[in-house]
Design a protein around this motif. Structure first.
Motif, PDB file in Angstrom:
ATOM      1  N   PHE A  22       0.813  -1.216   0.000  1.00  0.00           N
ATOM      2  CA  PHE A  22       0.000   0.000   0.000  1.00  0.00           C
ATOM      3  C   PHE A  22       0.847   1.266   0.000  1.00  0.00           C
ATOM      4  O   PHE A  22       0.330   2.349  -0.292  1.00  0.00           O
ATOM      5  CB  PHE A  22      -0.966  -0.019   1.177  1.00  0.00           C
ATOM      6  CG  PHE A  22      -2.229  -0.786   0.883  1.00  0.00           C
ATOM      7  CD1 PHE A  22      -3.319  -0.149   0.321  1.00  0.00           C
ATOM      8  CD2 PHE A  22      -2.299  -2.144   1.129  1.00  0.00           C
ATOM      9  CE1 PHE A  22      -4.472  -0.857   0.015  1.00  0.00           C
ATOM     10  CE2 PHE A  22      -3.444  -2.864   0.838  1.00  0.00           C
ATOM     11  CZ  PHE A  22      -4.541  -2.215   0.273  1.00  0.00           C
ATOM     12  N   CYS A  23       2.128   1.147   0.315  1.00  0.00           N
ATOM     13  CA  CYS A  23       3.023   2.300   0.204  1.00  0.00           C
ATOM     14  C   CYS A  23       3.747   2.322  -1.135  1.00  0.00           C
ATOM     15  O   CYS A  23       4.408   3.315  -1.461  1.00  0.00           O
ATOM     16  CB  CYS A  23       4.046   2.290   1.341  1.00  0.00           C
ATOM     17  SG  CYS A  23       3.347   2.742   2.942  1.00  0.00           S
ATOM     18  N   GLY A  24       3.634   1.263  -1.920  1.00  0.00           N
ATOM     19  CA  GLY A  24       4.346   1.181  -3.188  1.00  0.00           C
ATOM     20  C   GLY A  24       3.466   1.219  -4.417  1.00  0.00           C
ATOM     21  O   GLY A  24       3.977   1.209  -5.542  1.00  0.00           O
ATOM     22  N   ILE A  25       2.134   1.274  -4.221  1.00  0.00           N
ATOM     23  CA  ILE A  25       1.225   1.346  -5.360  1.00  0.00           C
ATOM     24  C   ILE A  25       0.977   2.803  -5.745  1.00  0.00           C
ATOM     25  O   ILE A  25       1.254   3.715  -4.969  1.00  0.00           O
ATOM     26  CB  ILE A  25      -0.118   0.643  -5.045  1.00  0.00           C
ATOM     27  CG1 ILE A  25      -0.724   1.233  -3.760  1.00  0.00           C
ATOM     28  CG2 ILE A  25       0.060  -0.843  -4.952  1.00  0.00           C
ATOM     29  CD1 ILE A  25      -2.063   0.643  -3.394  1.00  0.00           C
ATOM     30  N   PRO A  26       0.442   3.048  -6.944  1.00  0.00           N
ATOM     31  CA  PRO A  26       0.193   4.438  -7.374  1.00  0.00           C
ATOM     32  C   PRO A  26      -0.842   5.116  -6.485  1.00  0.00           C
ATOM     33  O   PRO A  26      -1.593   4.465  -5.759  1.00  0.00           O
ATOM     34  CB  PRO A  26      -0.331   4.271  -8.807  1.00  0.00           C
ATOM     35  CG  PRO A  26       0.046   2.892  -9.218  1.00  0.00           C
ATOM     36  CD  PRO A  26       0.111   2.074  -7.983  1.00  0.00           C
ATOM     37  N   THR A  27      -0.893   6.432  -6.585  1.00  0.00           N
ATOM     38  CA  THR A  27      -1.865   7.204  -5.820  1.00  0.00           C
ATOM     39  C   THR A  27      -3.276   6.956  -6.335  1.00  0.00           C
ATOM     40  O   THR A  27      -3.476   6.392  -7.415  1.00  0.00           O
ATOM     41  CB  THR A  27      -1.531   8.707  -5.894  1.00  0.00           C
ATOM     42  OG1 THR A  27      -2.356   9.421  -4.972  1.00  0.00           O
ATOM     43  CG2 THR A  27      -1.766   9.247  -7.292  1.00  0.00           C
ATOM     44  N   ALA A  28      -4.263   7.378  -5.565  1.00  0.00           N
ATOM     45  CA  ALA A  28      -5.665   7.118  -5.901  1.00  0.00           C
ATOM     46  C   ALA A  28      -6.141   8.008  -7.042  1.00  0.00           C
ATOM     47  O   ALA A  28      -5.798   9.192  -7.108  1.00  0.00           O
ATOM     48  CB  ALA A  28      -6.536   7.361  -4.667  1.00  0.00           C
ATOM     49  N   THR A  29      -6.956   7.445  -7.931  1.00  0.00           N
ATOM     50  CA  THR A  29      -7.548   8.253  -9.000  1.00  0.00           C
ATOM     51  C   THR A  29      -8.512   9.292  -8.432  1.00  0.00           C
ATOM     52  O   THR A  29      -8.731  10.342  -9.032  1.00  0.00           O
ATOM     53  CB  THR A  29      -8.292   7.356 -10.006  1.00  0.00           C
ATOM     54  OG1 THR A  29      -9.224   6.520  -9.300  1.00  0.00           O
ATOM     55  CG2 THR A  29      -7.318   6.471 -10.766  1.00  0.00           C
ATOM     56  N   ALA A  30      -9.091   9.012  -7.258  1.00  0.00           N
ATOM     57  CA  ALA A  30      -9.999   9.980  -6.619  1.00  0.00           C
ATOM     58  C   ALA A  30      -9.271  11.257  -6.204  1.00  0.00           C
ATOM     59  O   ALA A  30      -9.913  12.272  -5.921  1.00  0.00           O
ATOM     60  CB  ALA A  30     -10.670   9.343  -5.402  1.00  0.00           C
ATOM     61  N   SER A  31      -7.940  11.222  -6.174  1.00  0.00           N
ATOM     62  CA  SER A  31      -7.171  12.423  -5.839  1.00  0.00           C
ATOM     63  C   SER A  31      -7.463  13.548  -6.822  1.00  0.00           C
ATOM     64  O   SER A  31      -7.484  14.724  -6.445  1.00  0.00           O
ATOM     65  CB  SER A  31      -5.672  12.109  -5.851  1.00  0.00           C
ATOM     66  OG  SER A  31      -5.356  11.083  -4.947  1.00  0.00           O
ATOM     67  N   TYR A  32      -7.676  13.188  -8.077  1.00  0.00           N
ATOM     68  CA  TYR A  32      -7.971  14.197  -9.094  1.00  0.00           C
ATOM     69  C   TYR A  32      -9.296  14.893  -8.797  1.00  0.00           C
ATOM     70  O   TYR A  32      -9.405  16.127  -8.912  1.00  0.00           O
ATOM     71  CB  TYR A  32      -8.019  13.543 -10.484  1.00  0.00           C
ATOM     72  CG  TYR A  32      -8.438  14.481 -11.585  1.00  0.00           C
ATOM     73  CD1 TYR A  32      -7.563  15.433 -12.089  1.00  0.00           C
ATOM     74  CD2 TYR A  32      -9.725  14.407 -12.121  1.00  0.00           C
ATOM     75  CE1 TYR A  32      -7.955  16.302 -13.099  1.00  0.00           C
ATOM     76  CE2 TYR A  32     -10.131  15.271 -13.130  1.00  0.00           C
ATOM     77  CZ  TYR A  32      -9.240  16.213 -13.607  1.00  0.00           C
ATOM     78  OH  TYR A  32      -9.631  17.074 -14.603  1.00  0.00           O
ATOM     79  N   VAL A  33     -10.297  14.122  -8.393  1.00  0.00           N
ATOM     80  CA  VAL A  33     -11.616  14.694  -8.091  1.00  0.00           C
ATOM     81  C   VAL A  33     -11.508  15.665  -6.920  1.00  0.00           C
ATOM     82  O   VAL A  33     -12.040  16.780  -6.960  1.00  0.00           O
ATOM     83  CB  VAL A  33     -12.624  13.576  -7.781  1.00  0.00           C
ATOM     84  CG1 VAL A  33     -13.980  14.172  -7.398  1.00  0.00           C
ATOM     85  CG2 VAL A  33     -12.778  12.648  -8.975  1.00  0.00           C
ATOM     86  N   LEU A  34     -10.815  15.256  -5.856  1.00  0.00           N
ATOM     87  CA  LEU A  34     -10.659  16.119  -4.682  1.00  0.00           C
ATOM     88  C   LEU A  34      -9.893  17.391  -5.036  1.00  0.00           C
ATOM     89  O   LEU A  34     -10.244  18.488  -4.580  1.00  0.00           O
ATOM     90  CB  LEU A  34      -9.937  15.356  -3.569  1.00  0.00           C
ATOM     91  CG  LEU A  34      -9.725  16.121  -2.257  1.00  0.00           C
ATOM     92  CD1 LEU A  34     -11.061  16.461  -1.615  1.00  0.00           C
ATOM     93  CD2 LEU A  34      -8.862  15.317  -1.286  1.00  0.00           C
ATOM     94  N   THR A  35      -8.872  17.250  -5.856  1.00  0.00           N
ATOM     95  CA  THR A  35      -8.081  18.408  -6.263  1.00  0.00           C
ATOM     96  C   THR A  35      -8.933  19.409  -7.034  1.00  0.00           C
ATOM     97  O   THR A  35      -8.849  20.625  -6.818  1.00  0.00           O
ATOM     98  CB  THR A  35      -6.881  17.964  -7.120  1.00  0.00           C
ATOM     99  OG1 THR A  35      -6.068  17.073  -6.366  1.00  0.00           O
ATOM    100  CG2 THR A  35      -6.041  19.154  -7.549  1.00  0.00           C
ATOM    101  N   GLN A  36      -9.760  18.914  -7.933  1.00  0.00           N
ATOM    102  CA  GLN A  36     -10.639  19.797  -8.700  1.00  0.00           C
ATOM    103  C   GLN A  36     -11.647  20.491  -7.784  1.00  0.00           C
ATOM    104  O   GLN A  36     -11.918  21.684  -7.936  1.00  0.00           O
ATOM    105  CB  GLN A  36     -11.385  18.993  -9.770  1.00  0.00           C
ATOM    106  CG  GLN A  36     -10.506  18.484 -10.901  1.00  0.00           C
ATOM    107  CD  GLN A  36     -10.078  19.591 -11.845  1.00  0.00           C
ATOM    108  OE1 GLN A  36      -9.108  20.302 -11.597  1.00  0.00           O
ATOM    109  NE2 GLN A  36     -10.789  19.736 -12.944  1.00  0.00           N
TER     110      GLN A  36
END
Length: 300
Positions: A254-268
């Motif tokens: 869980f520390c070596g996988i890519p970041t969450a796609t939901a990060s984009y939604v929160l950023t927007q």
């Protein structure tokens, strides 16, 4: 073995990207599929996994502590770096999310493939602790700490998260010994089985390769921090906490996988740099095909 286990999961991500680009089955399908997975299928998987998890096991408790320490150490390092090189919240927020958040679908799929049900149970406990922590930190980083002045809104946003609610429900079922009675375990199992493949297809559908055309230096730095430095930090913390083999594997994954796609939604939503965040998500997902098997082989 690790490579043979992981490549089909990334193949699903690639398939999702290709299908979405071709408009199959239809353009609005992917948004609906993401909502179905996020609000129904994935919570069912978490409830079932946690309802069977030995949440009183000291190893489980140590895993939770190691998860929090790993995240906080990474955030502290980024805060120190920001003092040396000031960065606006619109950029700092995506960078923080790119380092501490994780693609839950991919993490659970890899854990299930490598460690089976015991791994899933521990991964669900990790999520129960890490998801609220990374969400709070991400919101604070994107808004310069403004939500801290109105903690009620922050708490409300956390308690409306279906993943957090599912984790709380699963832990309650485990602690009370109720479990999932009257055949409901089979129902939740069937719902959970559909969450991971559909979730990975949705991850691919959300990728935006065009976002990789700018900020290559910053994207490379955040990607290296997430895919290389974070799993190494997790491995060190796991040994300091004396975690067992399965718990160490879960923490490293869980520390070596890519970041969450939901990060984009929160950023927007919080008016951050959406293009930068989309580039982080896309770049990390592409590079993780190469880094993740090596990281798990060496550290997991």
């Amino acid at each position: 073995m690790v490579l043979l286990t992981i490549w089909p999961l990334f193949a699903l991500i690639c398939l999702g990207y290709v299908l979405a680009k071709r408009g199959f089955p239809r353009p609005d399908f992917w948004d609906a599929a993401e909502k179905l997975t996020y609000f129904i299928l994935f919570p069912a998987l978490l409830v079932r996994s946690l309802s069977n998890a030995p949440v009183r096991d000291p190893e489980i408790l140590k895993l939770g502590g190691a998860a929090v320490v790993s995240i906080l150490l990474a955030v502290a390092a980024m805060a120190l770096a920001r003092r040396a090189r000031p960065l606006a919240a619109a950029r700092f927020g995506p960078a923080v999310q790119g380092v501490i958040r994780f693609n839950t679908y991919l993490g659970l799929a890899i854990t299930a493939a490598l460690a089976g049900d015991p791994g899933l149970e521990r991964a669900a406990v990790y999520l129960a602790i890490a998801v609220p922590v990374v969400n709070v930190i991400s919101i604070i980083a994107l808004t310069e700490g403004n939500p801290l002045r109105r903690p009620g809104l922050l708490i409300n946003s956390i308690l409306r998260n279906p993943l957090i609610l599912a984790c709380l429900a699963g832990i309650a079922l485990s602690l009370t010994g109720i479990g999932l009675p009257y055949g409901s375990d089979a129902l939740f199992a069937m719902l959970g089985q559909g969450s991971l493949p559909l979730g990975l297809l949705c991850v691919g559908a959300a990728l935006q390769p065009r976002a990789l055309r700018r900020d290559l230096g910053a994207l490379g730095a955040v990607t290296a921090a997430r895919l290389l430095a974070m799993p190494l930090l997790a491995w060190v913390v796991a040994h300091l906490f004396g975690l067992g083999q399965v718990e160490t594997l879960v923490l490293v994954i869980f520390c070596g996988i890519p970041t969450a796609t939901a990060s984009y939604v929160l950023t927007q939503q919080l008016k951050g740099d959406g293009t930068f965040m989309a580039g982080i998500v896309t770049g990390q997902t592409a590079v993780a095909v190469l880094t993740l098997p090596v990281v798990i082989w060496l550290l997991g």
